[in-house]
Every structure is written in structure tokens, then in C-alpha cells.
Design a protein around this motif. Structure first.
Motif, PDB file in Angstrom:
ATOM      1  N   ASP A 112     -74.880  -2.734 -17.061  1.00 45.02           N
ATOM      2  CA  ASP A 112     -74.257  -2.145 -18.248  1.00 45.02           C
ATOM      3  C   ASP A 112     -72.904  -2.797 -18.518  1.00 45.02           C
ATOM      4  OD1 ASP A 112     -74.232  -0.454 -20.447  1.00 45.02           O
ATOM      5  OD2 ASP A 112     -73.127   1.115 -19.378  1.00 45.02           O
ATOM      6  N   SER A 113     -72.930  -4.129 -18.552  1.00 49.05           N
ATOM      7  CA  SER A 113     -71.685  -4.862 -18.772  1.00 49.05           C
ATOM      8  C   SER A 113     -71.877  -5.939 -19.818  1.00 49.05           C
ATOM      9  CB  SER A 113     -71.168  -5.457 -17.464  1.00 49.05           C
ATOM     10  OG  SER A 113     -72.124  -6.303 -16.876  1.00 49.05           O
ATOM     11  N   MET A 118     -65.477  -6.520 -16.886  1.00 46.10           N
ATOM     12  CA  MET A 118     -65.820  -5.653 -15.764  1.00 46.10           C
ATOM     13  C   MET A 118     -66.625  -4.460 -16.284  1.00 46.10           C
ATOM     14  SD  MET A 118     -63.289  -3.923 -12.916  1.00 46.10           S
ATOM     15  CE  MET A 118     -62.338  -3.015 -14.096  1.00 46.10           C
ATOM     16  N   SER A 119     -67.664  -4.088 -15.552  1.00 49.33           N
ATOM     17  CA  SER A 119     -68.463  -2.920 -15.921  1.00 49.33           C
ATOM     18  C   SER A 119     -67.606  -1.666 -15.811  1.00 49.33           C
ATOM     19  CB  SER A 119     -69.703  -2.811 -15.027  1.00 49.33           C
ATOM     20  OG  SER A 119     -69.335  -2.676 -13.663  1.00 49.33           O
ATOM     21  N   LEU A 123     -67.859  -1.969 -10.650  1.00 51.48           N
ATOM     22  CA  LEU A 123     -68.630  -2.677  -9.625  1.00 51.48           C
ATOM     23  C   LEU A 123     -68.892  -4.138  -9.958  1.00 51.48           C
ATOM     24  CD1 LEU A 123     -71.357  -0.122  -8.476  1.00 51.48           C
ATOM     25  CD2 LEU A 123     -69.396  -0.975  -7.186  1.00 51.48           C
ATOM     26  N   PHE A 124     -69.143  -4.455 -11.234  1.00 47.73           N
ATOM     27  CA  PHE A 124     -69.630  -5.788 -11.569  1.00 47.73           C
ATOM     28  C   PHE A 124     -68.813  -6.489 -12.646  1.00 47.73           C
ATOM     29  CE2 PHE A 124     -73.292  -3.284 -10.175  1.00 47.73           C
ATOM     30  CZ  PHE A 124     -73.822  -4.093  -9.183  1.00 47.73           C
ATOM     31  N   THR A 125     -68.682  -7.783 -12.471  1.00 46.63           N
ATOM     32  CA  THR A 125     -68.288  -8.688 -13.537  1.00 46.63           C
ATOM     33  C   THR A 125     -69.364  -9.762 -13.555  1.00 46.63           C
ATOM     34  OG1 THR A 125     -65.921  -8.290 -13.228  1.00 46.63           O
ATOM     35  CG2 THR A 125     -66.539 -10.297 -14.399  1.00 46.63           C
ATOM     36  N   VAL A 126     -69.998  -9.914 -14.701  1.00 46.19           N
ATOM     37  CA  VAL A 126     -71.102 -10.859 -14.834  1.00 46.19           C
ATOM     38  C   VAL A 126     -70.627 -12.024 -15.690  1.00 46.19           C
ATOM     39  CG1 VAL A 126     -73.483 -11.181 -15.594  1.00 46.19           C
ATOM     40  CG2 VAL A 126     -72.760  -8.966 -14.676  1.00 46.19           C
ATOM     41  N   GLN A 127     -70.902 -13.228 -15.216  1.00 47.82           N
ATOM     42  CA  GLN A 127     -70.501 -14.412 -15.964  1.00 47.82           C
ATOM     43  C   GLN A 127     -71.590 -15.467 -15.883  1.00 47.82           C
ATOM     44  OE1 GLN A 127     -66.872 -15.496 -13.977  1.00 47.82           O
ATOM     45  NE2 GLN A 127     -67.913 -16.346 -12.202  1.00 47.82           N
TER      46      GLN A 127
END
Length: 171
Positions: A112-113, A118-119, A123-127
Motif C-alpha cells: 500500500d505504497s 514510505m508506506s 514498514l516499506f519504501t519501494v523503489q
């Protein structure tokens, strides 16, 4: 330069003292140590906001544009807060051809990002990244220091679920 960039009052003063001490202990040309200083600062603060970049530029006696140029050029640096897990999806030719775009889309959906942000749960950073040099393992996903090769779209749910549960080295 905008006033908020110059304002370091929002930065942790202990963190700034650590950066000062690190810079003071550098030998030789301090400008040549910029990448090391930025890496150290990111370890302390978690990311490199504009006001921290300005502060580092001032401490190293160099233009802030030069510091920002280095920060924005290298993907290991971030101007935004990062999640506990940095998820990188290789979008190099081999990975792209083998379905990396679908893998990236599914990861964004599950976490959910948005790319580079950052979500909400922290918890997450997606790249997406250009190439990580593991073409023989395409498509490749890294989560922090762990490398996942030959990732299939049907494996993504399980990988992300394990990280959500706190299993740091999900396989």
C-alpha cells in the motif's frame, strides 16, 4: 534559497553533533569526503532532508547545490524518510523483459505504497532501480541487503507477508 531549507531547528541536535564530530575527524580534503559524510548522516537521521543537506554543505564549506547533486544522483541516498524495509525492484533490460514491472506493481499494491514513498505503516519504501548487476537472476528484488532472484509474481505475496510479520530474512 528558501528559509525552511536553512532552518535546522527541526533536526535532532545530538545527530548534528555526531555529524560535526565525524567531519572534525576527517583527514585531508573534506570536500572529497562528501559521500562518506552523507552516508554517515543518513545512518543517523534515516534520510537526508534539504535542511540537513544545507547544514552539511555549510560544515564542509561547499555549495549546497553540490551536496544536493550528489544526494539526488546516487540511489543509496534518500531525501524522504524510508521504511524499515527498502524494497528495490531491478528494472534493467533483463529484469524488465522477465516481468519486473508486474512484480513491482504487485509489491506496491501489497505494501500500500507509492514508488519512493514510505508506506503509511512505516514498514516499506519501494523503489525501482536501473540495474543491480545480477542479470542472470532476473527478475531481481532486494529487500534491504537480501537478494531475491528469479522472482515470480506468485511468490511476491509470500515474500511481503513474511516481512509484514517481522521475519527479517524471509525466503
Amino acid at each position: 534559497m528558501r528559509k525552511e531549507i536553512l532552518d535546522t531547528s527541526t533536526l535532532d541536535s545530538d545527530g548534528l553533533k555526531k555529524i560535526d564530530a565525524y567531519i572534525d575527524n576527517l583527514s585531508g580534503n573534506k570536500e572529497e569526503q562528501l559521500i562518506h559524510v552523507l552516508h554517515h548522516a543518513q545512518q543517523i537521521f534515516g534520510y537526508l532532508p534539504k535542511n540537513l543537506q544545507w547544514y552539511i554543505a555549510k560544515q564542509l564549506d561547499m555549495p549546497s547545490a553540490k551536496v544536493n547533486g550528489v544526494v539526488t544522483f546516487y540511489s543509496l541516498f534518500s531525501e524522504e524518510p524510508r521504511g524499515k524495509y527498502t524494497v528495490s525492484v531491478c528494472m534493467g533490460t533483463a529484469c524488465f523483459v522477465k516481468g519486473a514491472e508486474k512484480v513491482l506493481d504487485r509489491i506496491l499494491e501489497l505494501t500500500d505504497s507509492q514508488k519512493g514513498k514510505m508506506s503509511d505503516d512505516g514498514l516499506f519504501t519501494v523503489q525501482d532501480v536501473r540495474c543491480i548487476g545480477a542479470c542472470g537472476l532476473a527478475p531481481v528484488v532486494t529487500i534491504n541487503e537480501k537478494v531475491y532472484g528469479n522472482v515470480k509474481i506468485n511468490e511476491v505475496d509470500d515474500i511481503i507477508r513474511r516481512y509484514k510479520r517481522g521475519e527479517k530474512h524471509a525466503s
